[in-house]
Scaffold this motif. Structure first.
Motif, PDB file in Angstrom:
ATOM      1  N   ASN A 101      44.924  41.859  72.274  1.00  0.00           N
ATOM      2  CA  ASN A 101      44.165  40.750  71.713  1.00  0.00           C
ATOM      3  C   ASN A 101      43.098  41.271  70.767  1.00  0.00           C
ATOM      4  O   ASN A 101      42.820  42.473  70.702  1.00  0.00           O
ATOM      5  N   GLY A 102      42.512  40.358  70.002  1.00  0.00           N
ATOM      6  CA  GLY A 102      41.568  40.741  68.964  1.00  0.00           C
ATOM      7  C   GLY A 102      40.350  41.494  69.450  1.00  0.00           C
ATOM      8  O   GLY A 102      39.988  42.530  68.881  1.00  0.00           O
ATOM      9  N   PRO A 103      39.662  41.014  70.497  1.00  0.00           N
ATOM     10  CA  PRO A 103      38.442  41.710  70.928  1.00  0.00           C
ATOM     11  C   PRO A 103      38.651  43.155  71.352  1.00  0.00           C
ATOM     12  O   PRO A 103      37.735  43.967  71.255  1.00  0.00           O
ATOM     13  N   GLY A 307      45.307  35.251  68.105  1.00  0.00           N
ATOM     14  CA  GLY A 307      46.690  35.376  68.542  1.00  0.00           C
ATOM     15  C   GLY A 307      46.955  36.751  69.109  1.00  0.00           C
ATOM     16  O   GLY A 307      46.206  37.701  68.863  1.00  0.00           O
ATOM     17  N   ILE A 308      48.009  36.844  69.874  1.00  0.00           N
ATOM     18  CA  ILE A 308      48.418  38.113  70.475  1.00  0.00           C
ATOM     19  C   ILE A 308      49.169  38.957  69.447  1.00  0.00           C
ATOM     20  O   ILE A 308      49.936  38.433  68.638  1.00  0.00           O
ATOM     21  N   ALA A 374      41.399  27.926  58.669  1.00  0.00           N
ATOM     22  CA  ALA A 374      41.031  28.705  59.850  1.00  0.00           C
ATOM     23  C   ALA A 374      40.219  29.947  59.496  1.00  0.00           C
ATOM     24  O   ALA A 374      40.400  30.549  58.438  1.00  0.00           O
ATOM     25  N   VAL A 375      39.326  30.315  60.401  1.00  0.00           N
ATOM     26  CA  VAL A 375      38.528  31.534  60.243  1.00  0.00           C
ATOM     27  C   VAL A 375      38.887  32.503  61.358  1.00  0.00           C
ATOM     28  O   VAL A 375      39.247  32.099  62.460  1.00  0.00           O
ATOM     29  N   ALA A 376      38.798  33.775  61.050  1.00  0.00           N
ATOM     30  CA  ALA A 376      39.215  34.802  62.007  1.00  0.00           C
ATOM     31  C   ALA A 376      38.299  34.834  63.224  1.00  0.00           C
ATOM     32  O   ALA A 376      37.088  34.609  63.125  1.00  0.00           O
ATOM     33  N   TYR A 377      38.897  35.118  64.368  1.00  0.00           N
ATOM     34  CA  TYR A 377      38.126  35.300  65.593  1.00  0.00           C
ATOM     35  C   TYR A 377      37.167  36.471  65.387  1.00  0.00           C
ATOM     36  O   TYR A 377      37.553  37.517  64.876  1.00  0.00           O
ATOM     37  N   ASN A 382      33.875  47.486  68.929  1.00  0.00           N
ATOM     38  CA  ASN A 382      33.699  47.461  70.382  1.00  0.00           C
ATOM     39  C   ASN A 382      33.132  46.093  70.761  1.00  0.00           C
ATOM     40  O   ASN A 382      31.975  45.962  71.171  1.00  0.00           O
ATOM     41  N   THR A 383      33.949  45.067  70.629  1.00  0.00           N
ATOM     42  CA  THR A 383      33.514  43.680  70.758  1.00  0.00           C
ATOM     43  C   THR A 383      32.795  43.397  72.070  1.00  0.00           C
ATOM     44  O   THR A 383      31.788  42.677  72.096  1.00  0.00           O
TER      45      THR A 383
END
Length: 424
Positions: A101-103, A307-308, A374-377, A382-383
């Motif tokens: 995932n993104g984070p 998204g995955i 849409a805007v990116a997550y 290192n979220t």
């Protein structure tokens, strides 16, 4: 889907430990491959039981094209997924291909855990640009977008009808949302217009963008929480609580905010596209609810997109096969398999209609239309180091013990310090 509990005080320390562990793991592993025609078994790590049947079908389709390759799916519940992944990466036993995932992406990519996929013939134009950007690091694509989720406004038609309030529709503004929430609130019945939960992906990440602000800049190095726009995006939700149009922060701590909606005690609830199947399967609300676009702020009705991504283990003994499967599991053929289940929106452009058609009783097209703006997550290298701070500070803001102005000033300063530490 990213709404997960975060252990606030331990998250930063865990993130540092994870960085060290991943860095050590990047130095190990042979990265060798099986020869052509050799029987090979690769492992595929996922976290969603509901998606497992579709993933098994995708694995079988890959084996049809590569008869010597068997794909063994390893399911780990999300709560344990990244803890187990960190341990397996450090020990050299991570899956050959796994969901990302993104984070968490940049942490793994920056430590050499992931194999670049640029040589797999993946055309960026086949996917939403926000997902390509999300899984690109230092100019290389490390994650093949598998699916995506955007956010929309679910509403209870029965409660709207009873209150004589018009249903939400495209062009609704924040003022319309507030006015409707007030009319739908009935203290005598314990009924509220909306659940103003402290959820980033579903709520305030979107409203900050709609106000013209950002949580973090595009480079992932500067906090956006110090801006007037970010304050406006937060105050949308805290004002709803203060007005009594939403359950209090304490009520939403004691009871899952979504449960208020599921029980008919809340008329509106913003949620991601993953909610469609769950609501359709819920006999209590399935026929009572529908979904509409998000309300518009100063700059529009932007939704966060996430998204995955399918990623390949750079230290896999069969890294070439792993990279091929990661790309295949995000291909048009795989996307069509996913879409027919109705569980998630496939990322491959042109395959989303089957997902919309799977649940025709709801206006699911609003989730697809949200792609246009849409805007990116929001993520960084290192979220988790700053989302733990975000969670702790905003909990005080939601509870009313700290004003939004003071809370966001604190958050901006502390988040910036965490981001500065990432580059040291």
């Amino acid at each position: 889907m990213l709404r997960r509990a975060i252990t606030r005080r331990g998250a930063a320390a865990l993130a540092v430990a994870a960085t060290a562990a991943l860095a050590m793991s990047a130095c190990s592993g042979s990265g060798s491959n099986g020869g052509d025609g050799e029987d090979v078994t690769i492992t595929y790590g996922i976290w969603d039981e509901n998606q497992q049947p579709a993933m098994e079908e995708i694995a079988s389709a890959f084996t049809e094209e590569h008869p010597n390759v068997t794909v063994d799916i390893q399911l780990t519940p999300y709560k344990e997924y990244f803890t187990k992944l960190q341990t397996s990466v450090s020990g050299g036993s991570a899956p050959d291909v796994f969901w990302m995932n993104g984070p968490n992406f940049q942490l793994y990519a920056s430590n050499g855990v992931l194999a670049p996929l640029d040589d797999q013939g993946i055309d960026a134009a086949d996917y939403p640009q926000g997902l390509i950007d999300l899984y690109t690091y230092d100019g290389a694509l490390y994650g093949a977008p598998k699916d995506f989720d955007t956010v929309a406004l679910w509403y209870n038609k029965e409660l709207f009808d009873a209150a004589g309030v018009a249903y939400p529709e495209a062009g609704w503004t924040w003022d319309d949302l507030k006015a409707a929430a007030a009319k739908l609130t009935d203290p005598a019945k314990g009924q509220y217009g909306i659940a103003a939960s402290q959820y980033g992906q579903e709520n305030f990440y979107n409203s900050i963008a709609q106000a013209g602000g950002e949580v973090i800049d595009a480079d992932g190095t500067e906090s956006g929480y110090g801006s007037p726009e970010a304050l406006a995006g937060i105050e949308l939700w805290t004002d709803l609580i203060e007005a009594g149009s939403s359950p209090t922060a304490q009520q939403m701590t004691d009871t899952n905010p979504e449960d208020f909606f599921l029980s008919g005690k809340v008329a509106m609830f913003q949620n991601g596209s993953w909610a469609a199947v769950a609501y359709a399967d819920n006999a209590d609300i399935a026929d009572k609810v529908d979904v509409a676009p998000l309300a518009e702020g100063a700059t529009g009705n932007q939704s966060v997109i996430h998204g995955i991504g399918n990623v390949a283990n750079a230290k896999s003994e069969h890294v070439d096969v792993a990279k091929q499967f990661a790309a295949f599991a995000s291909s048009e053929q795989a996307a069509e398999i996913q879409a027919e289940t109705g569980t998630v929106i496939p990322a491959f452009n042109g395959t989303q209609q089957a997902w919309v058609d799977a649940l025709p009783q709801y206006d699911l097209q609003v989730y697809i239309d949200a792609l246009d703006t849409a805007v990116a997550y929001p993520v960084s290298k290192n979220t988790s180091a700053w989302t733990s701070i975000e969670s702790e500070v905003l909990a005080q803001v939601w509870a009313g013990t700290v004003s939004p102005e003071e809370g966001l000033q604190q958050l901006a300063e502390q988040m910036q310090a965490a981001l500065d530490a990432e580059s040291e």
